[in-house]
Motif scaffolding. Structure first.
Motif, PDB file in Angstrom:
ATOM      1  N   ALA A   1      35.400  47.548  27.967  1.00 51.24           N
ATOM      2  CA  ALA A   1      36.334  47.092  26.928  1.00 51.24           C
ATOM      3  C   ALA A   1      36.855  45.700  27.248  1.00 51.24           C
ATOM      4  CB  ALA A   1      37.496  48.086  26.813  1.00 51.24           C
ATOM      5  N   ALA A   2      37.085  45.406  28.520  1.00 55.07           N
ATOM      6  CA  ALA A   2      37.621  44.099  28.915  1.00 55.07           C
ATOM      7  C   ALA A   2      36.629  42.980  28.609  1.00 55.07           C
ATOM      8  CB  ALA A   2      37.975  44.097  30.403  1.00 55.07           C
ATOM      9  N   VAL A   3      35.334  43.175  28.941  1.00 54.75           N
ATOM     10  CA  VAL A   3      34.357  42.111  28.693  1.00 54.75           C
ATOM     11  C   VAL A   3      34.031  41.981  27.213  1.00 54.75           C
ATOM     12  CG1 VAL A   3      33.381  42.308  31.004  1.00 54.75           C
ATOM     13  CG2 VAL A   3      32.373  43.612  29.127  1.00 54.75           C
ATOM     14  N   ARG A   4      34.293  43.044  26.449  1.00 57.31           N
ATOM     15  CA  ARG A   4      34.122  42.934  24.986  1.00 57.31           C
ATOM     16  C   ARG A   4      35.330  42.296  24.317  1.00 57.31           C
ATOM     17  NH1 ARG A   4      31.779  49.056  24.602  1.00 57.31           N
ATOM     18  NH2 ARG A   4      29.549  48.578  24.837  1.00 57.31           N
ATOM     19  N   GLY A   5      36.375  42.059  25.084  1.00 56.96           N
ATOM     20  CA  GLY A   5      37.565  41.414  24.550  1.00 56.96           C
ATOM     21  C   GLY A   5      38.562  42.369  23.936  1.00 56.96           C
ATOM     22  N   THR A   6      38.353  43.679  24.132  1.00 60.34           N
ATOM     23  CA  THR A   6      39.265  44.659  23.528  1.00 60.34           C
ATOM     24  C   THR A   6      40.102  45.378  24.575  1.00 60.34           C
ATOM     25  OG1 THR A   6      37.558  46.375  23.611  1.00 60.34           O
ATOM     26  CG2 THR A   6      37.701  45.035  21.603  1.00 60.34           C
ATOM     27  N   GLY A   7      39.931  45.026  25.850  1.00 63.11           N
ATOM     28  CA  GLY A   7      40.656  45.708  26.913  1.00 63.11           C
ATOM     29  C   GLY A   7      41.305  44.731  27.865  1.00 63.11           C
ATOM     30  N   ASP A   8      41.995  45.260  28.855  1.00 69.77           N
ATOM     31  CA  ASP A   8      42.763  44.475  29.824  1.00 69.77           C
ATOM     32  C   ASP A   8      41.908  44.204  31.069  1.00 69.77           C
ATOM     33  OD1 ASP A   8      46.038  44.902  31.388  1.00 69.77           O
ATOM     34  OD2 ASP A   8      44.591  43.254  31.389  1.00 69.77           O
ATOM     35  N   PRO A   9      41.685  42.909  31.439  1.00 69.79           N
ATOM     36  CA  PRO A   9      40.898  42.590  32.632  1.00 69.79           C
ATOM     37  C   PRO A   9      41.518  43.125  33.924  1.00 69.79           C
ATOM     38  CG  PRO A   9      41.174  40.643  31.229  1.00 69.79           C
ATOM     39  CD  PRO A   9      42.091  41.699  30.703  1.00 69.79           C
TER      40      PRO A   9
END
Length: 423
Positions: free
Chosen positions: A40-48
């Protein structure tokens, strides 16, 4: 590829890195949750920040060697990208790769910090045990001295005692002798200054003098130590005054840990997290750190390459990568000592000129950069030409807050660049 499959690949990569406290199935279960968050983070929808939690969890599972970091970073930079966006032709592929690199950097930085904290906690536990045994020696001499001797001789960290009245060494264990490169039998009765030698008479010795004078009760320092054979180590040194029940100082206890490999790993991970892996230039994070730390008036040149996409399309990404490396080399050569060049990603570069005198100096620098990039590039025996578009900004850091400064830089650079394209 789903989160479970990514977790299985990650767990397989970690095989052989260390003997973990969990089974293979448990490791896969542990990584599955983090894999979903990282996708999700690398898709831009989650927290890194999920990368930070994953690093903490692996350290807690006893993954504590450099190989675990190396293999995990490979998974985050390759398998994670394939899981999140398997088609390189997809429009989201480049942003996914960029976010994956940021996630890998976050993971590496968190893993390094976690390793250091774990090692320091172990060192503090050893130090506490040694000091406890030393204090008990006054009240229960026979039993406590036997316990202290067992700790003293068997400790994996260096331990030494110093007479506080004379500054001479009383005793050291073998681990201390190995860290300093001096035989254990040759140290008792000698002063600390004599043992350290002129090459090591720096900050550590000054702190030691403060202990002897009673100005401080303890100190801790990380210092570069040169052994008698001219080899060097990085030593984490702690020294503490031990007092009797009346509060009078009796002797000093010193603890040393050879942190050379850990320091090298930390330096390498820091460099990888702050530099572009292809060109070796500072990345966006390090550039803005330096911009934040700059004082006075600074000049910024933002540039992207003209015709670079055609080189990639016609000659392949290997040729494109070579051009980017050559561009980075020419930028380094063209910059003055006060200049910093960084790669933001793709064919975008940025240059910071500290203590810039004004628009004229900034314009001269932009001209020098264009001139440096004007000559053809040799790629696989062929000559290719790459131009560049440059936008500039002049900012006074003394009168601009950091957030505003970054906004001004971004706005000015893109405005200048757009105006240049309209012309």
């Amino acid at each position: 590829m789903g989160a479970r499959e990514l977790a299985k690949r990650w767990a397989a990569m970690l095989d052989g890195a260390v003997a973990p406290t969990l089974t293979r199935a448990q490791i896969e279960d542990l990584l599955t949750g983090f894999s979903a968050d990282l996708m999700a983070a690398v898709r831009g929808t989650g927290d890194p920040s999920a990368a930070h939690r994953a690093a903490d969890a692996l350290i807690a599972a006893n993954y504590r060697d450099p190989l675990a970091v190396h293999r995990s970073v490979l998974v985050l930079c390759n398998d994670l990208v394939q899981a999140a966006c398997h088609d390189p032709a997809c429009a989201d592929y480049a942003p996914v790769r960029e976010r994956a690199a940021e996630v890998a950097a976050e993971f590496a930085a968190a893993f390094t910090a976690g390793l250091r904290n774990a090692a320091l906690a172990e060192q503090e536990s050893t130090m506490a045990a040694a000091l406890t045994a030393a204090r008990e020696a006054e009240a229960r001499r026979q039993l406590s001295e036997a316990r202290f001797q067992a700790i003293f001789e068997g400790a994996s960290v260096g331990i030494g005692t110093v007479d506080i009245t004379t500054g001479r060494v009383v005793d050291v264990n073998n681990a201390m002798a190995e860290a300093l490169g001096v035989p254990a039998a040759a140290m008792p009765g000698r002063t600390v200054a004599d043992i350290l030698g002129p090459a090591n008479m720096g900050d550590a010795f000054e702190h030691f003098q403060h202990l002897l004078s009673g100005e401080v009760d303890r100190f801790r320092i990380e210092t570069l130590h040169t052994r008698p054979d001219d080899s060097t180590t990085v030593v984490d040194l702690s020294m503490t005054v031990v007092r009797d029940t009346a509060g009078n100082p009796r002797f000093l206890v010193g603890v040393t840990v050879d942190v050379t490999e850990r320091k090298q790993l930390a330096d390498r991970l820091w460099h990888d997290a702050h530099h572009d892996s292809l060109t070796g230039l500072p990345n966006r994070l390090l550039f803005f750190n330096r911009l934040t730390a700059a004082t006075g008036q600074v000049g910024v040149c933002y540039l992207d390459l003209d015709g670079f996409k055609e080189i990639n399309d016609q000659r392949g990404h290997t040729a494109g990568d070579q051009v980017l490396r050559d561009v980075a080399h020419r930028l380094r050569t063209a910059l003055p000592p006060t200049g910093t060049a960084a790669r933001l990603g793709g064919d975008e570069f940025i240059v910071l000129l500290e203590n810039c005198s004004g628009e004229a100096e900034l314009a001269d620098l932009a001209a020098e950069i264009l001139a440096a990039l004007d000559a053809p590039f040799e790629v696989a025996g062929l000559s290719v030409t790459v131009g560049a578009s440059i936008g500039t900004a002049l900012v006074d850091t003394r009168s601009t807050a950091i957030d505003e400064l970054m906004h001004v830089v971004d706005t000015a650079m893109y405005r200048n660049k757009a105006a240049r394209h309209r012309r």
